[in-house]
Design a protein around this motif. Structure first.
Motif, PDB file in Angstrom:
ATOM      1  N   LEU A 161       0.852  -1.180   0.000  1.00 24.22           N
ATOM      2  CA  LEU A 161       0.000   0.000   0.000  1.00 24.22           C
ATOM      3  C   LEU A 161       0.888   1.231   0.000  1.00 24.22           C
ATOM      4  O   LEU A 161       1.830   1.321   0.776  1.00 24.22           O
ATOM      5  CB  LEU A 161      -0.883   0.009   1.263  1.00 24.22           C
ATOM      6  N   SER A 162       0.590   2.166  -0.874  1.00 23.24           N
ATOM      7  CA  SER A 162       1.372   3.392  -0.933  1.00 23.24           C
ATOM      8  C   SER A 162       0.451   4.587  -0.707  1.00 23.24           C
ATOM      9  O   SER A 162      -0.483   4.816  -1.471  1.00 23.24           O
ATOM     10  CB  SER A 162       2.055   3.509  -2.299  1.00 23.24           C
ATOM     11  N   ILE A 163       0.704   5.296   0.370  1.00 26.36           N
ATOM     12  CA  ILE A 163      -0.009   6.554   0.633  1.00 26.36           C
ATOM     13  C   ILE A 163       1.062   7.637   0.609  1.00 26.36           C
ATOM     14  O   ILE A 163       1.701   7.924   1.602  1.00 26.36           O
ATOM     15  CB  ILE A 163      -0.754   6.517   1.988  1.00 26.36           C
ATOM     16  N   ASP A 164       1.271   8.199  -0.574  1.00 25.17           N
ATOM     17  CA  ASP A 164       2.371   9.142  -0.751  1.00 25.17           C
ATOM     18  C   ASP A 164       1.906  10.565  -1.043  1.00 25.17           C
ATOM     19  O   ASP A 164       2.720  11.435  -1.345  1.00 25.17           O
ATOM     20  CB  ASP A 164       3.305   8.652  -1.850  1.00 25.17           C
ATOM     21  N   SER A 165       0.600  10.798  -0.936  1.00 27.14           N
ATOM     22  CA  SER A 165       0.075  12.140  -1.180  1.00 27.14           C
ATOM     23  C   SER A 165      -1.273  12.276  -0.471  1.00 27.14           C
ATOM     24  O   SER A 165      -1.852  11.284  -0.025  1.00 27.14           O
ATOM     25  CB  SER A 165      -0.119  12.361  -2.688  1.00 27.14           C
ATOM     26  N   ALA A 210      -4.164   9.374   0.329  1.00 28.08           N
ATOM     27  CA  ALA A 210      -4.696   9.225   1.692  1.00 28.08           C
ATOM     28  C   ALA A 210      -6.215   9.368   1.686  1.00 28.08           C
ATOM     29  O   ALA A 210      -6.922   8.606   2.354  1.00 28.08           O
ATOM     30  CB  ALA A 210      -4.064  10.251   2.629  1.00 28.08           C
ATOM     31  N   GLU A 211      -6.720  10.324   0.924  1.00 26.86           N
ATOM     32  CA  GLU A 211      -8.170  10.489   0.802  1.00 26.86           C
ATOM     33  C   GLU A 211      -8.812   9.245   0.193  1.00 26.86           C
ATOM     34  O   GLU A 211      -9.872   8.807   0.630  1.00 26.86           O
ATOM     35  CB  GLU A 211      -8.486  11.730  -0.039  1.00 26.86           C
ATOM     36  N   MET A 212      -8.152   8.660  -0.813  1.00 27.72           N
ATOM     37  CA  MET A 212      -8.672   7.443  -1.436  1.00 27.72           C
ATOM     38  C   MET A 212      -8.665   6.281  -0.439  1.00 27.72           C
ATOM     39  O   MET A 212      -9.612   5.495  -0.382  1.00 27.72           O
ATOM     40  CB  MET A 212      -7.861   7.077  -2.673  1.00 27.72           C
ATOM     41  N   PHE A 213      -7.597   6.182   0.360  1.00 22.08           N
ATOM     42  CA  PHE A 213      -7.529   5.138   1.391  1.00 22.08           C
ATOM     43  C   PHE A 213      -8.708   5.275   2.356  1.00 22.08           C
ATOM     44  O   PHE A 213      -9.378   4.287   2.665  1.00 22.08           O
ATOM     45  CB  PHE A 213      -6.201   5.241   2.156  1.00 22.08           C
ATOM     46  N   ILE A 214      -8.972   6.487   2.816  1.00 24.29           N
ATOM     47  CA  ILE A 214     -10.085   6.713   3.745  1.00 24.29           C
ATOM     48  C   ILE A 214     -11.404   6.326   3.091  1.00 24.29           C
ATOM     49  O   ILE A 214     -12.263   5.685   3.712  1.00 24.29           O
ATOM     50  CB  ILE A 214     -10.087   8.176   4.248  1.00 24.29           C
ATOM     51  N   MET A 215     -11.565   6.672   1.816  1.00 19.51           N
ATOM     52  CA  MET A 215     -12.787   6.310   1.101  1.00 19.51           C
ATOM     53  C   MET A 215     -12.927   4.779   1.008  1.00 19.51           C
ATOM     54  O   MET A 215     -14.018   4.237   1.213  1.00 19.51           O
ATOM     55  CB  MET A 215     -12.768   6.920  -0.301  1.00 19.51           C
TER      56      MET A 215
END
Length: 188
Positions: free
Chosen positions: A44-48, A52-57
């Protein structure tokens, strides 16, 4: 299913959020910018902020469709995000799930995950009638092994070449905890 909030003493577990009152976006980007997090959570890459918004969604969608349950582990007083826990691969009929978890680098070694994860597992076994929760981690990650031990997981075996760390195939250890297992005694 609506997200479930859990009080774990000094930590409060809630859904990951990004709204006008609370946003976990910046903390998620910080966590995933950490080299150790990148090393072991490399699927999983949360680099922006947008990822991060997509992860939360995606985490919100998991609750809505009841295929993934996730928690932002927050300090009870400040509401700062200090860790994350996700139960995925949920099979409600068989009572099976797999857990993934991580800690903000500034909060490692403080016992956050054992406390929070035991609260989540207690909820899963008690409220959701789950029977078996699996926990896997790289053999190169001794911190994850300590979490598994402190949370009462039983080592089941070694999954050969099951993940990639530092561009090399490495083994993972697989642990499980059953609803019928005794509640774990915390290690020092």
């Amino acid at each position: 299913m609506e997200p479930v909030e859990i009080n774990a003493g000094e930590y409060y577990l809630r859904a990951f959020r990004n709204d006008d009152r609370v946003s976990d976006v910046r903390a998620l980007v910080e966590i995933y910018a950490d080299p150790e997090t990148k090393r072991y959570m490399n699927r999983l890459s949360i680099d922006s902020e947008s990822t991060a918004e997509m992860f939360i969604m995606l985490m919100t969608n998991g609750w809505e469709k009841s295929y993934r349950w996730s928690w932002a582990v927050c300090e009870a007083v400040t509401a700062d995000l200090v860790a994350g826990i996700v139960l995925s691969n949920i099979d409600r009929t068989a009572g099976l799930a797999e857990v993934t978890c991580w800690t903000h680098p500034a909060h490692r070694g403080k016992g956050v995950l054992p406390l929070a994860l035991n609260a989540v597992i207690g909820w899963a076994f008690g409220a959701m009638d789950m029977h078996r929760i699996v926990y896997k981690h790289s053999v190169l990650n001794p911190s994850s092994q300590r979490v598994a031990e402190k949370c009462g997981f039983t080592l089941e075996g070694r999954l050969r070449d099951n993940t990639i760390i530092d561009d090399q195939r490495v083994d993972e250890l697989q642990w499980s905890r059953l609803a019928t297992d005794p509640y774990p005694k915390q290690l020092p």
